[in-house]
Design an enzyme around this catalytic site. Structure first.
Site, mmCIF file in Angstrom:
data_model
loop_
_atom_site.group_PDB
_atom_site.id
_atom_site.type_symbol
_atom_site.label_atom_id
_atom_site.label_comp_id
_atom_site.label_asym_id
_atom_site.label_seq_id
_atom_site.Cartn_x
_atom_site.Cartn_y
_atom_site.Cartn_z
ATOM 1 N N SER A 146 0.859 -1.186 0.000
ATOM 2 C CA SER A 146 0.000 0.000 0.000
ATOM 3 C C SER A 146 0.895 1.236 0.000
ATOM 4 C CB SER A 146 -0.861 -0.005 1.270
ATOM 5 O OG SER A 146 -1.545 1.222 1.433
ATOM 6 N N TYR A 159 -2.546 -1.599 10.178
ATOM 7 C CA TYR A 159 -2.500 -1.682 8.710
ATOM 8 C C TYR A 159 -1.101 -1.320 8.213
ATOM 9 C CZ TYR A 159 -4.173 -1.160 3.861
ATOM 10 O OH TYR A 159 -4.365 -1.284 2.498
HETATM 11 N N1 LIG Z 1 -8.485 0.518 -2.074
HETATM 12 C C1 LIG Z 1 -7.421 1.175 -1.656
HETATM 13 O O1 LIG Z 1 -7.435 2.421 -1.580
HETATM 14 C C2 LIG Z 1 -6.156 0.429 -1.317
HETATM 15 C C3 LIG Z 1 -4.994 1.177 -1.117
HETATM 16 C C4 LIG Z 1 -3.821 0.512 -0.811
HETATM 17 C C5 LIG Z 1 -3.797 -0.870 -0.734
HETATM 18 N N2 LIG Z 1 -4.938 -1.568 -0.930
HETATM 19 C C6 LIG Z 1 -4.852 -3.042 -0.850
HETATM 20 O O2 LIG Z 1 -5.328 -3.591 -2.056
HETATM 21 C C7 LIG Z 1 -5.767 -4.924 -1.822
HETATM 22 C C8 LIG Z 1 -7.132 -5.127 -2.470
HETATM 23 O O3 LIG Z 1 -8.085 -4.372 -1.743
HETATM 24 P P1 LIG Z 1 -9.304 -3.607 -2.446
HETATM 25 O O4 LIG Z 1 -9.065 -2.180 -2.248
HETATM 26 O O5 LIG Z 1 -9.548 -4.128 -3.784
HETATM 27 O O6 LIG Z 1 -10.462 -3.987 -1.416
HETATM 28 P P2 LIG Z 1 -11.817 -4.822 -1.546
HETATM 29 O O7 LIG Z 1 -12.385 -4.842 -0.171
HETATM 30 O O8 LIG Z 1 -12.676 -4.298 -2.639
HETATM 31 O O9 LIG Z 1 -11.309 -6.275 -1.949
HETATM 32 C C9 LIG Z 1 -10.627 -7.097 -1.027
HETATM 33 C C10 LIG Z 1 -11.083 -8.537 -1.237
HETATM 34 O O10 LIG Z 1 -10.360 -9.367 -0.311
HETATM 35 C C11 LIG Z 1 -11.270 -10.324 0.208
HETATM 36 N N3 LIG Z 1 -10.810 -10.845 1.488
HETATM 37 C C12 LIG Z 1 -10.913 -10.265 2.708
HETATM 38 N N4 LIG Z 1 -10.436 -11.083 3.656
HETATM 39 C C13 LIG Z 1 -10.025 -12.210 3.011
HETATM 40 C C14 LIG Z 1 -9.430 -13.429 3.448
HETATM 41 N N5 LIG Z 1 -9.202 -13.673 4.758
HETATM 42 N N6 LIG Z 1 -9.128 -14.359 2.516
HETATM 43 C C15 LIG Z 1 -9.396 -14.127 1.211
HETATM 44 N N7 LIG Z 1 -9.960 -13.022 0.745
HETATM 45 C C16 LIG Z 1 -10.274 -12.066 1.640
HETATM 46 C C17 LIG Z 1 -12.589 -9.574 0.321
HETATM 47 O O11 LIG Z 1 -13.695 -10.475 0.417
HETATM 48 C C18 LIG Z 1 -12.573 -8.736 -0.942
HETATM 49 O O12 LIG Z 1 -13.200 -9.418 -2.007
HETATM 50 C C19 LIG Z 1 -5.745 -5.107 -0.316
HETATM 51 O O13 LIG Z 1 -4.564 -5.811 0.055
HETATM 52 C C20 LIG Z 1 -5.693 -3.687 0.216
HETATM 53 O O14 LIG Z 1 -5.098 -3.616 1.490
HETATM 54 C C21 LIG Z 1 -6.117 -0.961 -1.210
#
Ligand SMILES: NC(=O)c1ccc[n+]([C@@H]2O[C@H](COP(=O)([O-])OP(=O)(O)OC[C@H]3O[C@@H](n4cnc5c(N)ncnc54)[C@H](O)[C@@H]3O)[C@@H](O)[C@H]2O)c1
Length: 304
Positions: A146, A159
């Site tokens: 992230s 986080y």
């Molecule tokens: N959206 C942002 O602004 C952002 C920024 C930096 C990093 N991220 C990272 O990007 C990645 C994707 O997140 P996103 O933003 O698409 O969020 P999102 O919530 O849309 O998708 C995350 C997915 O992970 C699944 N998940 C949660 N716990 C789980 C588990 N124990 N086992 C398997 N699957 C699980 C959820 O069901 C969901 O479908 C994450 O690692 C998040 O930390 C997101």
């Protein structure tokens, strides 16, 4: 990896957000897919959409419910993926969750829940798939950290810890793969704000109100605004472009690129800037309301 056509990619957290968009984009490019998510219905839905998009290119799609925190289950999924698809070229360790709570009041169980998914999930996925990626002769591991794996923020200690850990793990791994002359490479992904469900499903501890002067619901609403910078579709394309140029690090979105530059310029002094910004920003109600600690502690049902 110059092309994704006829490669096999495994994606965790493929039911939503960037995981879903990566799956859809890869299906368009002719990549066979092994999709997983803790939410069975959402990943089944992504699989249906990928089959429809990839039908012309003969894309094979498998999907299953999987909790990345469960080491044995992740290893079984890797074995099954290699057996069913015949090879594995890419793994996207993308699944992640978020937690907002001051470090002083963070509960052990919330910390462990988050670390088991965000950090251990990445380790499990990497170690489970590495032998199959090596055997493919052209493998790539894509671990999602992230922007908060580059700078820290108040209320994000858990986080931040998980995403800094993913970065350290992935950078060490990349050097080991380089030194070994491995046919596998890896990339650490640092998204800035990406409009997904991450904030909607995050745990926000009630103790945040005493710290920030805003309640959990307001914090969630404001955080959702802050991540509305890059679409999940654009993020997926930037991540895949990074894999194609074998980047060590992919910064996703203009905010990630800007803040990374600033952090490198300021060193540890970036923290003073964050404190200054935080006091004036949407994430702190104290300046606007004059509040200190007298706030109700409403827990949203989805937060614990
Ligand atoms: N959206 C942002 O602004 C952002 C920024 C930096 C990093 N991220 C990272 O990007 C990645 C994707 O997140 P996103 O933003 O698409 O969020 P999102 O919530 O849309 O998708 C995350 C997915 O992970 C699944 N998940 C949660 N716990 C789980 C588990 N124990 N086992 C398997 N699957 C699980 C959820 O069901 C969901 O479908 C994450 O690692 C998040 O930390 C997101």
């Amino acid at each position: 990896m110059k092309t994704f056509t006829d490669k096999v990619a495994a994606i965790t957290g493929a039911g939503s957000g960037m995981g879903r968009s990566l799956a859809l984009e890869l299906a368009r490019r002719g990549t066979h897919l092994a999709l997983s998510d803790i939410d069975e219905a959402s990943v089944a839905n992504t699989a249906i959409a990928c089959r429809a998009l990839g039908v012309r290119l003969g894309v094979r799609v498998t999907s299953q419910q999987l909790d990345v925190a469960q080491r044995d289950a992740v290893f079984a999924w890797a074995r099954d993926t290699a057996a069913v698809h015949g090879k594995v070229n890419l793994v996207f360790n993308n699944a992640g969750v978020s937690l907002s709570v001051p470090a002083a009041t963070a509960r052990q169980e919330d910390f462990e829940w988050l670390m088991n998914i965000n950090f251990w999930g990445v380790v499990h996925g990497t170690q489970a798939f590495l032998p199959y990626l090596s055997a493919s002769g052209d493998g790539h591991i894509v671990n999602t950290s992230s922007l908060f794996g580059i700078i820290a923020m108040p209320t994000q200690s858990a986080y931040n810890a998980s995403k800094f850990a993913v970065r350290g793990f992935t950078e060490a791994l990349r050097m080991e793969l380089d030194l070994a002359g491995s046919p596998v490479s890896c990339t650490c992904v640092h998204p800035g704000g990406v409009a997904t469900n991450i904030v909607t499903t995050s745990r926000i501890d009630d103790s945040i109100a005493a710290f920030t002067g805003i309640d959990a619901q307001t914090h969630r609403r404001r955080a959702n605004k802050l991540i509305d910078v890059t679409s999940a579709e654009a993020a997926a394309r930037q991540i895949l472009a990074g894999v194609q140029r074998n980047a060590r690090r992919v910064l996703v979105g203009p905010d990630a690129r800007r803040v990374d530059k600033l952090a490198r310029l300021l060193g540890a002094s970036y923290q003073a800037l964050v404190v200054w910004f935080y006091r004036r920003s949407a994430m702190s109600g104290k300046r606007a309301t004059g509040a200190t600690s007298a706030h109700s502690t409403t827990t949203e049902s989805s937060t614990h």
